[in-house]
Motif scaffolding. Sequence first.
Motif, PDB file in Angstrom:
ATOM      1  N   GLY A 349     -38.423 -14.601  -1.444  1.00 54.11           N
ATOM      2  CA  GLY A 349     -37.657 -15.370  -2.427  1.00 54.11           C
ATOM      3  C   GLY A 349     -36.586 -14.590  -3.153  1.00 54.11           C
ATOM      4  N   ALA A 350     -36.261 -13.369  -2.681  1.00 51.28           N
ATOM      5  CA  ALA A 350     -35.178 -12.606  -3.313  1.00 51.28           C
ATOM      6  C   ALA A 350     -33.824 -13.165  -2.850  1.00 51.28           C
ATOM      7  N   THR A 373     -26.671  -2.959   1.658  1.00 49.92           N
ATOM      8  CA  THR A 373     -27.332  -4.237   1.400  1.00 49.92           C
ATOM      9  C   THR A 373     -27.771  -4.281  -0.058  1.00 49.92           C
ATOM     10  N   LEU A 374     -27.391  -5.374  -0.736  1.00 50.96           N
ATOM     11  CA  LEU A 374     -27.730  -5.528  -2.158  1.00 50.96           C
ATOM     12  C   LEU A 374     -28.602  -6.768  -2.301  1.00 50.96           C
ATOM     13  N   ILE A 375     -29.776  -6.586  -2.888  1.00 52.39           N
ATOM     14  CA  ILE A 375     -30.732  -7.700  -2.980  1.00 52.39           C
ATOM     15  C   ILE A 375     -31.126  -7.903  -4.440  1.00 52.39           C
ATOM     16  N   ASP A 376     -30.845  -9.096  -4.943  1.00 53.87           N
ATOM     17  CA  ASP A 376     -31.117  -9.409  -6.353  1.00 53.87           C
ATOM     18  C   ASP A 376     -32.464 -10.136  -6.479  1.00 53.87           C
ATOM     19  N   ALA A 395     -32.276  -2.645  -4.302  1.00 52.38           N
ATOM     20  CA  ALA A 395     -32.977  -3.800  -4.865  1.00 52.38           C
ATOM     21  C   ALA A 395     -32.664  -3.888  -6.357  1.00 52.38           C
ATOM     22  N   VAL A 396     -32.480  -5.109  -6.857  1.00 50.24           N
ATOM     23  CA  VAL A 396     -32.266  -5.296  -8.295  1.00 50.24           C
ATOM     24  C   VAL A 396     -33.466  -6.045  -8.869  1.00 50.24           C
ATOM     25  N   VAL A 397     -33.996  -5.483  -9.960  1.00 55.10           N
ATOM     26  CA  VAL A 397     -35.074  -6.159 -10.698  1.00 55.10           C
ATOM     27  C   VAL A 397     -34.556  -6.394 -12.113  1.00 55.10           C
TER      28      VAL A 397
END
Length: 509
Positions: A349-350, A373-376, A395-397
């Motif tokens: 679900g990212a 690759t940038l994943i929010d 990865a962004v949290v």
Amino acid sequence: MTTTETATTTVGHWINGKHVASASGNTAPVYDPALGVATKQVALANDDEIQAAIGSATAAFPEWSDLSLAKRQAVMFSFREILNRDKAELAEIITSEHGKVIDDALGEIARGQEVVELATNIPSLMKGEFSDQVSTGIDVYSIRQPLGVVGIISPFNFPAMVPLWFLPIAIAAGNTVVLKPSEKDPSAAMWLAEKFQEAGLPDGVFNVLNGDKAAVDGLLTSPDVQSISFVGSTPIAQYVYETGTKHGKRVQALGGAKNHMLVLPDADLDLVADNAINAGFGSAGERCMAISVVVVVEPIADELIAKIAERAATLRIGDGRRGCDMGPLVTEQHRDKVASYIEVAEQDGAVIVVDGRTVRPDGDENGFWLGPTLIDRVPTTSRVYTDEVFGPLLAVVRVESYAEGLALINASPYGNGTAIFTNDGGAARRFQRDVQVGMIGINVPIPVPVAYYSFGGWKNSLFGDHKAYGADGVSFFTRQKAITSRWADPSERGGPSHGGINLGFPSNN
Ligand code: NAD
């Protein structure tokens, strides 16, 4: 063209100052990651070869450890000049087997050279202590001596720098070395051995043993090897630490990482975005100090992600020999593994903001490519968050407070590096005291300490009591002796200072 048709050369071993061809005939392919083909084979040592390398180092130890500090220091000065002179050649070798771009390869050489420069100072680093007149007529002093044969086992991602974290101090301190490089990029280690010989290092002091688990196990269990310096993934680091210490060795085993960058709302977002790109995608994310998670304290996440995405789009991905910003991953298998995490992120679900699978590289179509690759909105339960991915995946949290961000970092099983970005000095100071991590950057994303400090993380990022290089490096590669000494004054021989017979436990007086 198939792998075997191109792979004509076999990288053997370097034992007692000579290239030694593989006797076992066991080999593994070495790829040029930007071309996607095996250009060489590397020997995988059998037991005879393992014993030959350890035997060569054992035979060289008495003479080398007895040589004066000045003569060992002279070798380091000479090696430093040769390394600096020929670094472009070494950078080409690194790029051709690892894939990182030439500038980045030169960067790792420069950081390795720093430790060589530190080791030129070995006479000062090995100085003991002296206390005059601790008791009447008695002095106490300490000396440092080398351990003997030391083993170094290095990973693929820094084929020159990681060996150079250990080699210069180990050698300058009077030890002899068997280095087992990564089988993915073995040639940089062979180059270092040739150049040390040119610098005047006697044969047998530095040996390169190529191989896989069998070579590592040979070093871990040999009674003739006194210590192991290992760098690699956490499960292998733990195995090396446990096996090595069980066999009576001194072990420092540096493991994997998952480095978080905590961004507070008052940070300079352009500085953050530049640094997230550099630290997330430099060397295609194959750095133990790479930033793999950006923890953003709201409400700035949307603005920051837009800035990072905008910059990612400007990066040139391709063959490291063509002036690109980012090269390929080290092997096809590793590229596929890293790319599979993008699917995991989708399933969890990212939000995929920049998808590296669509990259159009400036390089051979067979290269092991994966773009930035940038994943929010990565859930912290996702494997994208919990695993060490070791590729160009950022990865962004999103969190609501400093405390929530700090708790996340401190809950990680790894503790290698971290960074805080803020303009609030008080918040930064609080972070440096509260965070459970070994190396911390304040508005600096890859806080690799300079050579006169020591490199190493906490928790599952380091097994053992000694970090690499700096004061810890000198302590690791030497053993101390404390000497208590009495020389009676000639005028008092036979007089009262003799002390007479006294069966009590010695005490100061
Ligand atoms: P790796 O653990 O696969 O290999 C490291 C070394 O161990 C190699 O020489 C390899 O031949 C050997 N090895 C592999 N499998 C083995 C086994 N089963 N038994 C014994 N030895 C074995 O690591 P890698 O993929 O080459 O390097 C990347 C890893 O290294 C990442 O996890 C990265 O974080 C870590 N690393 C850590 C630091 C640090 O300072 N903490 C620095 C660089 C790399």
